[in-house]
Design a protein around this motif. Structure first.
Motif, PDB file in Angstrom:
ATOM      1  N   MET A   1    -146.090 114.445 110.515  1.00 49.97           N
ATOM      2  CA  MET A   1    -145.107 113.276 109.944  1.00 49.97           C
ATOM      3  C   MET A   1    -144.955 112.051 110.460  1.00 49.97           C
ATOM      4  N   PRO A   2    -145.212 111.065 109.896  1.00 51.46           N
ATOM      5  CA  PRO A   2    -145.105 109.849 110.251  1.00 51.46           C
ATOM      6  C   PRO A   2    -143.756 109.307 110.916  1.00 51.46           C
ATOM      7  N   ILE A   3    -143.483 108.725 111.693  1.00 50.71           N
ATOM      8  CA  ILE A   3    -142.366 108.150 112.685  1.00 50.71           C
ATOM      9  C   ILE A   3    -142.054 106.888 112.175  1.00 50.71           C
ATOM     10  N   PHE A   4    -140.898 106.694 111.582  1.00 49.55           N
ATOM     11  CA  PHE A   4    -140.364 105.103 110.942  1.00 49.55           C
ATOM     12  C   PHE A   4    -138.951 105.236 111.221  1.00 49.55           C
ATOM     13  N   PRO A   5    -138.466 104.128 111.329  1.00 49.60           N
ATOM     14  CA  PRO A   5    -136.833 103.513 111.505  1.00 49.60           C
ATOM     15  C   PRO A   5    -136.122 104.040 110.505  1.00 49.60           C
ATOM     16  N   GLU A   6    -134.895 104.023 110.732  1.00 50.09           N
ATOM     17  CA  GLU A   6    -133.853 104.619 109.735  1.00 50.09           C
ATOM     18  C   GLU A   6    -133.949 103.023 108.764  1.00 50.09           C
ATOM     19  N   GLU A   7    -133.345 103.447 107.649  1.00 45.91           N
ATOM     20  CA  GLU A   7    -133.002 102.429 106.755  1.00 45.91           C
ATOM     21  C   GLU A   7    -132.307 101.206 107.134  1.00 45.91           C
ATOM     22  N   ASN A   8    -131.193 101.501 107.834  1.00 49.62           N
ATOM     23  CA  ASN A   8    -130.315 100.275 108.444  1.00 49.62           C
ATOM     24  C   ASN A   8    -131.128  99.615 109.516  1.00 49.62           C
ATOM     25  N   ASP A   9    -132.125 100.067 110.085  1.00 49.66           N
ATOM     26  CA  ASP A   9    -133.212  99.484 110.992  1.00 49.66           C
ATOM     27  C   ASP A   9    -133.762  98.154 110.018  1.00 49.66           C
ATOM     28  N   PHE A  10    -134.365  98.769 108.905  1.00 51.45           N
ATOM     29  CA  PHE A  10    -134.918  97.876 108.230  1.00 51.45           C
ATOM     30  C   PHE A  10    -134.122  96.886 107.455  1.00 51.45           C
ATOM     31  N   LEU A  11    -132.980  97.089 107.216  1.00 56.13           N
ATOM     32  CA  LEU A  11    -132.078  96.112 106.535  1.00 56.13           C
ATOM     33  C   LEU A  11    -131.865  95.093 107.748  1.00 56.13           C
ATOM     34  N   SER A  12    -131.612  95.315 108.874  1.00 52.23           N
ATOM     35  CA  SER A  12    -131.322  94.363 109.940  1.00 52.23           C
ATOM     36  C   SER A  12    -132.663  93.584 109.972  1.00 52.23           C
ATOM     37  N   LEU A  13    -133.738  94.256 110.171  1.00 54.29           N
ATOM     38  CA  LEU A  13    -135.178  93.670 110.578  1.00 54.29           C
ATOM     39  C   LEU A  13    -135.451  92.622 109.533  1.00 54.29           C
ATOM     40  N   PHE A  14    -135.353  92.873 108.288  1.00 53.86           N
ATOM     41  CA  PHE A  14    -135.870  91.950 107.073  1.00 53.86           C
ATOM     42  C   PHE A  14    -134.778  91.384 106.683  1.00 53.86           C
ATOM     43  N   GLU A  15    -133.553  91.353 106.932  1.00 51.83           N
ATOM     44  CA  GLU A  15    -132.364  90.658 106.440  1.00 51.83           C
ATOM     45  C   GLU A  15    -132.153  90.621 104.997  1.00 51.83           C
ATOM     46  N   CYS A  16    -132.402  91.538 104.302  1.00 50.77           N
ATOM     47  CA  CYS A  16    -132.342  91.762 102.905  1.00 50.77           C
ATOM     48  C   CYS A  16    -132.398  93.076 102.554  1.00 50.77           C
TER      49      CYS A  16
END
Length: 124
Positions: A1-16
């Motif tokens: 099972m791939p390990i990915f950050p949570e949705e909120n982490d991507f919101l912060s990283l990409f700022e959109c």
């Protein structure tokens, strides 16, 4: 099972906010959806498509003035997606692909400018 950050982490990283493929099911977890992020660092434009449950990552980078394509990275078996920097002036990730006899690591900087480093290590 791939390990990915949570949705909120991507919101912060990409700022959109992402565009989600499946918007009909409110109960569908982010991990099982397909998300597309469109953003810019002022020098380059990015389109990042993620399908965490499948381990799929596609990153397209273009120059906004000329619309010239700089890079496309289209990976189908990312085992680990790590955010290595998430600050106002610096954003970067490390993608790891595990193969039978090797491990591929792709370092990507989104800010202050785009940079991509690809390394492969033999594991046997």
């Amino acid at each position: 099972m791939p390990i990915f950050p949570e949705e909120n982490d991507f919101l912060s990283l990409f700022e959109c906010e992402p565009t989600l493929l499946d918007t009909t099911s409110k109960d569908l977890p982010f991990y099982y959806n397909k998300a597309t992020y469109r953003f810019s660092n002022g020098t380059e434009d990015f389109i990042v498509r993620l399908s965490p449950s499948y381990g799929e990552v596609k990153i397209q980078v273009t120059q906004p003035i000329s619309n010239r394509l700089l890079s496309i990275l289209d990976l189908k078996r990312v085992g680990k997606f790590e955010i290595t920097a998430d600050k106002k002036e610096r954003a970067s990730v490390l993608l790891t692909v595990f193969n039978e006899d090797s491990q591929q690591m792709i370092e990507i900087d989104f800010k202050p400018y785009f940079k991509q480093i690809f390394k492969e290590h033999l594991t046997q």
